[in-house]
Design a protein around this motif. Structure first.
Motif, PDB file in Angstrom:
ATOM      1  N   MET A   1      34.026  53.308  34.548  1.00  0.00           N
ATOM      2  CA  MET A   1      34.161  51.944  35.325  1.00  0.00           C
ATOM      3  C   MET A   1      35.419  51.215  35.447  1.00  0.00           C
ATOM      4  O   MET A   1      35.810  50.970  34.410  1.00  0.00           O
ATOM      5  CB  MET A   1      32.781  50.901  35.149  1.00  0.00           C
ATOM      6  CG  MET A   1      33.176  49.644  36.569  1.00  0.00           C
ATOM      7  SD  MET A   1      31.481  48.399  35.695  1.00  0.00           S
ATOM      8  CE  MET A   1      30.103  49.193  35.955  1.00  0.00           C
ATOM      9  N   THR A   5      36.316  47.265  39.144  1.00  0.00           N
ATOM     10  CA  THR A   5      34.830  47.372  40.097  1.00  0.00           C
ATOM     11  C   THR A   5      34.002  46.264  38.910  1.00  0.00           C
ATOM     12  O   THR A   5      33.513  45.272  39.358  1.00  0.00           O
ATOM     13  CB  THR A   5      34.110  48.598  39.865  1.00  0.00           C
ATOM     14  OG1 THR A   5      35.173  49.673  40.431  1.00  0.00           O
ATOM     15  CG2 THR A   5      33.136  48.495  39.408  1.00  0.00           C
ATOM     16  N   LEU A   6      34.372  46.237  37.241  1.00  0.00           N
ATOM     17  CA  LEU A   6      34.109  45.323  35.904  1.00  0.00           C
ATOM     18  C   LEU A   6      34.398  43.983  36.852  1.00  0.00           C
ATOM     19  O   LEU A   6      33.384  43.560  36.486  1.00  0.00           O
ATOM     20  CB  LEU A   6      34.808  45.540  34.694  1.00  0.00           C
ATOM     21  CG  LEU A   6      34.417  46.602  34.194  1.00  0.00           C
ATOM     22  CD1 LEU A   6      35.084  47.249  33.142  1.00  0.00           C
ATOM     23  CD2 LEU A   6      33.012  46.280  33.649  1.00  0.00           C
ATOM     24  N   THR A   7      35.859  43.816  37.604  1.00  0.00           N
ATOM     25  CA  THR A   7      36.158  42.409  37.512  1.00  0.00           C
ATOM     26  C   THR A   7      35.661  41.836  38.882  1.00  0.00           C
ATOM     27  O   THR A   7      34.313  40.580  38.951  1.00  0.00           O
ATOM     28  CB  THR A   7      37.589  42.248  37.761  1.00  0.00           C
ATOM     29  OG1 THR A   7      38.470  42.715  36.951  1.00  0.00           O
ATOM     30  CG2 THR A   7      38.400  40.946  38.666  1.00  0.00           C
ATOM     31  N   GLU A   8      35.105  42.785  39.661  1.00  0.00           N
ATOM     32  CA  GLU A   8      34.155  42.688  41.122  1.00  0.00           C
ATOM     33  C   GLU A   8      32.829  41.950  40.199  1.00  0.00           C
ATOM     34  O   GLU A   8      32.166  41.063  41.054  1.00  0.00           O
ATOM     35  CB  GLU A   8      34.354  43.252  41.427  1.00  0.00           C
ATOM     36  CG  GLU A   8      35.067  43.320  42.928  1.00  0.00           C
ATOM     37  CD  GLU A   8      35.598  44.564  43.558  1.00  0.00           C
ATOM     38  OE1 GLU A   8      34.351  45.958  43.424  1.00  0.00           O
ATOM     39  OE2 GLU A   8      36.564  45.513  44.194  1.00  0.00           O
ATOM     40  N   LYS A   9      32.314  42.985  39.048  1.00  0.00           N
ATOM     41  CA  LYS A   9      30.814  42.561  38.754  1.00  0.00           C
ATOM     42  C   LYS A   9      30.965  41.220  37.987  1.00  0.00           C
ATOM     43  O   LYS A   9      29.710  40.861  38.412  1.00  0.00           O
ATOM     44  CB  LYS A   9      30.072  43.808  38.134  1.00  0.00           C
ATOM     45  CG  LYS A   9      29.709  45.027  39.003  1.00  0.00           C
ATOM     46  CD  LYS A   9      29.503  46.136  37.472  1.00  0.00           C
ATOM     47  CE  LYS A   9      27.989  46.048  37.814  1.00  0.00           C
ATOM     48  NZ  LYS A   9      27.311  47.572  37.714  1.00  0.00           N
ATOM     49  N   VAL A  10      32.176  40.603  37.278  1.00  0.00           N
ATOM     50  CA  VAL A  10      31.993  39.599  36.950  1.00  0.00           C
ATOM     51  C   VAL A  10      32.022  38.388  37.083  1.00  0.00           C
ATOM     52  O   VAL A  10      31.673  37.576  37.157  1.00  0.00           O
ATOM     53  CB  VAL A  10      33.051  40.324  35.474  1.00  0.00           C
ATOM     54  CG1 VAL A  10      33.626  38.193  35.062  1.00  0.00           C
ATOM     55  CG2 VAL A  10      33.025  40.620  34.919  1.00  0.00           C
ATOM     56  N   MET A  12      30.476  38.953  40.191  1.00  0.00           N
ATOM     57  CA  MET A  12      29.697  38.006  41.316  1.00  0.00           C
ATOM     58  C   MET A  12      28.518  37.218  40.234  1.00  0.00           C
ATOM     59  O   MET A  12      27.752  36.234  40.635  1.00  0.00           O
ATOM     60  CB  MET A  12      28.956  39.386  41.555  1.00  0.00           C
ATOM     61  CG  MET A  12      29.128  39.856  42.607  1.00  0.00           C
ATOM     62  SD  MET A  12      28.452  41.575  42.792  1.00  0.00           S
ATOM     63  CE  MET A  12      28.497  42.392  42.430  1.00  0.00           C
ATOM     64  N   VAL A  13      28.493  37.917  38.814  1.00  0.00           N
ATOM     65  CA  VAL A  13      28.015  37.151  37.683  1.00  0.00           C
ATOM     66  C   VAL A  13      27.855  35.613  37.803  1.00  0.00           C
ATOM     67  O   VAL A  13      27.480  34.159  37.639  1.00  0.00           O
ATOM     68  CB  VAL A  13      27.820  38.208  36.650  1.00  0.00           C
ATOM     69  CG1 VAL A  13      27.336  37.318  34.965  1.00  0.00           C
ATOM     70  CG2 VAL A  13      27.056  39.567  36.761  1.00  0.00           C
TER      71      VAL A  13
END
Length: 101
Positions: A1, A5-10, A12-13
């Motif tokens: 990843m 993409t990691l930043t986008e998911k973090v 969201m969390v």
């Protein structure tokens, strides 16, 4: 990843965390939360290296705690950079990887 993409998911969390915990993430929150997580990493590292309370956890459980806290620190770094519009890819190229040239 990749980092984007990691930043986008973090993010969201973290958005869910803000909503679920009824908190307001402002400019200070990002750096203060990062400090909190570094403190928790330090606490768990001290336990793992037998310089803090082991809380009756096994060596494997203590190491898992370190892994979890590293993930928290990394997540908070991504959030801090995102909030302040810092391009971490570019920052790493400019600061760290310039020594490889």
């Amino acid at each position: 990843m990749d980092l984007k993409t990691l930043t986008e998911k973090v993010v969201m969390v973290s958005d869910q965390y803000e909503k679920n915990c009824n908190i307001k993430r402002d400019e200070d929150w990002y750096i203060l939360k990062l400090h909190e997580e570094v403190g928790e990493l330090t606490q768990n590292y001290l336990s793992y290296t037998l310089r803090g309370r082991d809380r009756n956890l096994t060596k494997e459980e203590l190491k898992k705690n370190i892994s979890n806290e590293l993930a928290d620190v990394f997540g908070q770094i991504l959030l801090f950079a995102n909030y302040h519009n810092i391009d971490l890819d570019k920052a790493m190229e400019d600061k760290w990887f310039s020594y490889l040239k």
